[in-house]
Scaffold this active site. Sequence first.
Site, mmCIF file in Angstrom:
data_model
loop_
_atom_site.group_PDB
_atom_site.id
_atom_site.type_symbol
_atom_site.label_atom_id
_atom_site.label_comp_id
_atom_site.label_asym_id
_atom_site.label_seq_id
_atom_site.Cartn_x
_atom_site.Cartn_y
_atom_site.Cartn_z
ATOM 1 N N CYS A 82 17.226 -56.853 -17.159
ATOM 2 C CA CYS A 82 16.020 -57.565 -17.184
ATOM 3 C C CYS A 82 14.859 -57.206 -17.906
ATOM 4 C CB CYS A 82 15.887 -58.292 -15.641
ATOM 5 S SG CYS A 82 17.143 -58.954 -14.996
ATOM 6 N N HIS A 318 15.256 -67.698 -16.212
ATOM 7 C CA HIS A 318 15.324 -66.291 -16.445
ATOM 8 C C HIS A 318 16.262 -65.985 -17.478
ATOM 9 C CE1 HIS A 318 15.032 -62.025 -16.110
ATOM 10 N NE2 HIS A 318 15.592 -61.790 -15.013
#
EC number: 2.3.1.-
Length: 364
Positions: A82, A318
Amino acid sequence: MNAVVVDAKRTIFGKQNGLLKPFLPEDLAAPIIRFLSRKLGDQVDEVILGNATGRGGNLARLSALQAGLPLSVPGMTIDRQCGSGLEAVRYACSLIQTGAGTMYIAGGSESSSQSPFSERARFSPDAIGDPDMGIAAEYTAARYSISRSLQDEYALLSHQRSRNAHDEGFYREEIVPLGELETDEAFLKTRPIEAIIPRAKPVFDTSSGTVTAANSSGIADGAAALLVMEEEKAAALGLKPVLRFIGSAVSGIHPNFSPAAPVVAIRQLLHTHDVTPDDIDLFEINEAFAVKICVCSQELGIPFSKINVRGGALALGHPYGASGAALVTRLFYEAKRRTDCQYVIAAIGSGGGIGLALLFEVLA
């Protein structure tokens, strides 16, 4: 040598298997690279992109070529899960600081819809603990005594901020359209989020958990990137920088509590540069889970009024490898709109318990 951000853009963000499903990661990244490199040609030293779930290969080089950059412009792809997109920005700024180059396009691109992998990557050895991120969010909530009500309170605030940012046209400034696609998928229909959040059931610990689909981000597709230059180079080209890179910090914590990783990175960054949270005007911290923002607020003493003031991933989604670059993109435009900002921080946590934070001075 100083690294500065002179431009930043992102695509719309789409839900996994939603609007952007037909787009490969290079299809998402190329229009942004093309926009940022207009009139610069072979002056770009390199394209650096983050990616976490792609098909392998050098996505940055592929995207640069698809964007029409000269063959002489190389590319490098980074995987810090991420944190990949934010790491790409950090690396570009660091290269400029060392004199290795003067101009980079840095960011990330992710097509979760096009990923060939049916299972996530391993974050940690089983002997240490390798929980899914949702379970790690539950562990974090329990360890730091973050209640369901606080998570829901922040989730509602973030959704409202995102809707307001969309309605006021702030997101439109950030977006490079993909054909006719110029509105984040989250805003194509209105949901009664005020009613949904309190009714949502825990999804990771169904017996006593506090983390729900409504206080967690959805998986998304999208890309974001920045044009980063040496400050004197920007001046020579007549370009006005908005953010000046000051420094960064990266740190690790136990993988079981990975949503708390930004706390350690931000604390380290503040200590290194002898500043406090009070000295920072805006924080952009990725909203993979509301608990992540609640922990950062609680442990660092940062009020919600300074964090993600235009919303974030809880509403938009996301897109793993792109999310970190989207944080800096948001800071770029928010800093341009304000006259009261001096320092801003972008931070993210990723699977395996890694936190990453970047400090910028506002020049706008």
